[in-house]
Structures are given as structure tokens and as C-alpha cells.
Design an enzyme around this catalytic site. Structure first.
Site, short mmCIF file in Angstrom:
data_model
loop_
_atom_site.label_atom_id
_atom_site.label_comp_id
_atom_site.label_asym_id
_atom_site.label_seq_id
_atom_site.Cartn_x
_atom_site.Cartn_y
_atom_site.Cartn_z
N HIS A 25 5.34 5.89 11.35
CA HIS A 25 4.83 5.75 9.98
C HIS A 25 3.92 6.97 9.74
CE1 HIS A 25 3.50 4.17 6.27
NE2 HIS A 25 3.03 2.99 6.64
N ARG A 48 0.81 -1.22 0.00
CA ARG A 48 0.00 0.00 0.00
C ARG A 48 0.84 1.27 0.00
NH1 ARG A 48 -2.65 -3.96 1.63
NH2 ARG A 48 -0.69 -4.43 2.62
N THR A 49 1.81 1.34 0.89
CA THR A 49 2.57 2.59 1.01
C THR A 49 3.31 2.88 -0.30
OG1 THR A 49 2.79 2.22 3.36
CG2 THR A 49 4.32 3.80 2.40
N LYS A 65 24.81 -3.34 -0.08
CA LYS A 65 26.15 -3.92 0.12
C LYS A 65 26.93 -3.31 1.29
CE LYS A 65 27.18 -5.60 -4.49
NZ LYS A 65 27.87 -5.37 -5.74
N ARG A 102 11.45 3.13 3.42
CA ARG A 102 11.01 2.24 4.50
C ARG A 102 12.20 1.38 4.87
NH1 ARG A 102 5.58 -1.23 4.65
NH2 ARG A 102 4.86 0.86 5.12
C1 NCD Z 1 1.33 -0.87 8.07
C2 NCD Z 1 2.84 -0.79 8.26
O1 NCD Z 1 3.59 -1.06 7.33
O2 NCD Z 1 3.21 -0.39 9.35
N1 NCD Z 1 0.99 -1.11 6.74
C3 NCD Z 1 0.81 -0.04 5.91
O3 NCD Z 1 1.70 0.75 5.68
N2 NCD Z 1 -0.41 0.14 5.43
C4 NCD Z 1 0.68 -1.83 8.99
C5 NCD Z 1 1.17 -3.24 9.01
O4 NCD Z 1 2.03 -3.64 8.23
O5 NCD Z 1 0.65 -3.98 9.84
#
Ligand code: NCD
Length: 305
Positions: free
Chosen positions: A134, A56-57, A85, A106
Site C-alpha cells: 500500500h 480514506r484512500t 464479469k 485497490r
Molecule cells: C489500511 C488498508 O487499507 O490497508 N487502510 C487505509 O488505507 N487507510 C489499513 C486497514 O485497512 O487496516
């Protein structure tokens, strides 16, 4: 409209002026989406660096950039790439920040986003740093609460599940601290309670909260925010197995009640599918809200809103 920051790593850095502006521009981005998009960011490139899985992100950031006419370069499974690396995050930022106009990352380590932001030559967005923060998820959650409930002040929100490792509930709790008269019910197994960094924030701010292991106690809320038990943060997998489905929300819990059901997704069984057809089920609308929200944020951080 401008923001009080260049990089977004944590919801703690946001002011009420920031959230008001972001929510307003997100609403305007709904109109842009309605028209199929615009060329506002036509000369801009987003670099998406994902050291941890994301659907999703990543896809909503990419969609947001495309809808505004921008371009995206993506690196996933970074641990396998030549950039990684053993390279430091600082060096990676110094390289990627010379390719792209804005970066989203991320990473599994808490604090990695602050390290990245401290050296990034271009605006940097935290797309999740381990069990830390997040912030863009929290902003889209805030936007969803506003859309679903028509207000953010005076809300009773119940957060359920893995409150220890779930970064979305940490970010959202800090963000809701900007609003008035909020009340929290925190439902989790005793092994997965909300960390002290959040509960001490509630105490400092005088925000009312109750901790319980009983889901039934959280069912008189305006919003119920379910979360997945974060398997990837457990060293002991049997502990995960024991805790993973402690709470399952079913239609009978919310049917006919004025409760909005949210979840950052993915759900791994915490919300029964019989909730999906109910008007209470906001989680797919919530996921979709990530697009206008991220369009707004990208445009604002790039000085184009
Ligand atoms: C969340 C995350 O990555 O923290 N997912 C997301 O970004 N929608 C929640 C999760 O992974 O449980």
C-alpha cells in the site's frame, strides 16, 4: 521534479531521491490547500477502481484530484460491475487507460497491482493489493513521521498488531529502509508476525529489529504504529475473534511521554478513545496528510510538478 518510475506499485521501487522530491512537493501542496486549491490538473481525469472497500484512500485520492482542479471517475464494488464479469485485469486496464489519464486501483489479490501496471497505458498507482503493498499509505506515513518528529533518520518505531496481513506495515518497513539508523520493535501475536520478506530485508540492510509479543517492550519508541487485525484475510473467523484485540493502546501507555501514536485507520478498538485528546495522537493528522501527499504524487506522475 520527476520520479524514477511511471507506475507506483511498491515502496521497494522508490529511491531516496524520489522520497525527498515527494516529501518536498507534498509540503508545497499544503500551501495550495491553504489557498483552497489550484487548476494544475484541470485537463486530467483520474480513474479510481476499487475492488475492495476503501474510505480514506479513495476519498483522499478524490479530494486530492479535486483540489488540483482535476476530474474523477470512480468504480466501487467492482465485482458487481459489467467491467468485471470475469474480465482480466489486463483488459480492464486497457479499457480504463483509454478513458483516464491516471489510474488508482485497490484489489484483494497480492500481485494484482504489478499485473495492472505491466499493461497500463497511463500511470498506475497501487491503492492496496491484498496483503501485499500500500505504497501511498507508506508515503503519507513517512510524511507524517517527518512532520511530527522533524526527522526520519535515527527513529525507533514500534509496529503493533497484524504484521502478517497488514500491507501498510510491509510498505512502510521497506520505505524506512531508505533512511539511516532506524530501529524497529515488532509487537504481534505469534500467529501474525512480520513476514519473512520484510525481516530478511531488515537483515540484508543491517537494520536492527526485535520481535516480541509484549506491547510494554515497545513503549520506549519515538513512534508507535498501531494496526487493525485484518478480518477479511482470515479464513477461520474464530481465529480472528481470538486475536482481534490482543493489543489495545491506552492513554496510560503514552501520556506524558514523547511518543507519536500513528494508525492507518480504521481502528477497530486497538487505540482507546482516551488517547484521542493527547498531543501524542497523530492518527487524524496522519489521515489528513494523505491529501497533500496524494496531490504531490498525482501531479508528479502526470508530469505537472
Ligand atoms: C489500511 C488498508 O487499507 O490497508 N487502510 C487505509 O488505507 N487507510 C489499513 C486497514 O485497512 O487496516
Amino acid at each position: 521534479m520527476s520520479l524514477s518510475f511511471q507506475h507506483l506499485t511498491s515502496t521497494k521501487q522508490l529511491s531516496r531521491e524520489d522520497t525527498d522530491a515527494i516529501l518536498k512537493i507534498s509540503g508545497e501542496m499544503e500551501d495550495v490547500l491553504e489557498k483552497g486549491g489550484s487548476d494544475l490538473l484541470a485537463d486530467k481525469v483520474l480513474a479510481a477502481l476499487f475492488y475492495e472497500p476503501s474510505t480514506r484512500t479513495r476519498l483522499s485520492f478524490e479530494t486530492a484530484m479535486h483540489r488540483l482542479g482535476g476530474k474523477v471517475v470512480t468504480a466501487v464494488g467492482m465485482q458487481f460491475s459489467s467491467l468485471y464479469k470475469g474480465e482480466t485485469i489486463e483488459d480492464t486496464m486497457n479499457v480504463v487507460g483509454r478513458y483516464a489519464d491516471i489510474i488508482v486501483m485497490r484489489h484483494p489479490e497480492q500481485g494484482s497491482a504489478d499485473t495492472a501496471a505491466s499493461v497500463s497505458p497511463v500511470p498506475f498507482i497501487n491503492g492496496g493489493d491484498g496483503p501485499g503493498q500500500h505504497p501511498t499509505q507508506a508515503l503519507l506515513d513517512l510524511y507524517t513521521i517527518q512532520k511530527e518528529r522533524k526527522k526520519i533518520d535515527d527513529i525507533h518505531i514500534t509496529m503493533v498488531g497484524d504484521l502478517k496481513f497488514g500491507r501498510t506495515v510491509h510498505s512502510l518497513s521497506f520505505l524506512l529502509g531508505l533512511y539511516n539508523n532506524l530501529r524497529f520493535t515488532l509487537v504481534s501475536p505469534k500467529e501474525l508476525t512480520m513476514p519473512e520478506k520484510v525481516t530478511s530485508f531488515f537483515k540484508e540492510k543491517g537494520i536492527e529489529f526485535t520481535e516480541t509479543q509484549d506491547l510494554e517492550q515497545g513503549l520506549d519508541a519515538d513512534v508507535i504504529y498501531m494496526t487493525r487485525v485484518q478480518e477479511e484475510r482470515f479464513e477461520d473467523k474464530s481465529e480472528f475473534e481470538r486475536l482481534k484485540l490482543k493489543y489495545v493502546l491506552e492513554a496510560k501507555h503514552v501520556k506524558g511521554k514523547d511518543i507519536t501514536v500513528m494508525h492507518p485507520l480504521p481502528r477497530i478498538g486497538e487505540i482507546s478513545e482516551d488517547v484521542d485528546p493527547l498531543p501524542n495522537a497523530a492518527y487524524f493528522r496522519q489521515a489528513r496528510n494523505g491529501v497533500p501527499l496524494r496531490m504531490a504524487l498525482l501531479a508528479m506522475l502526470l508530469g505537472k510538478a
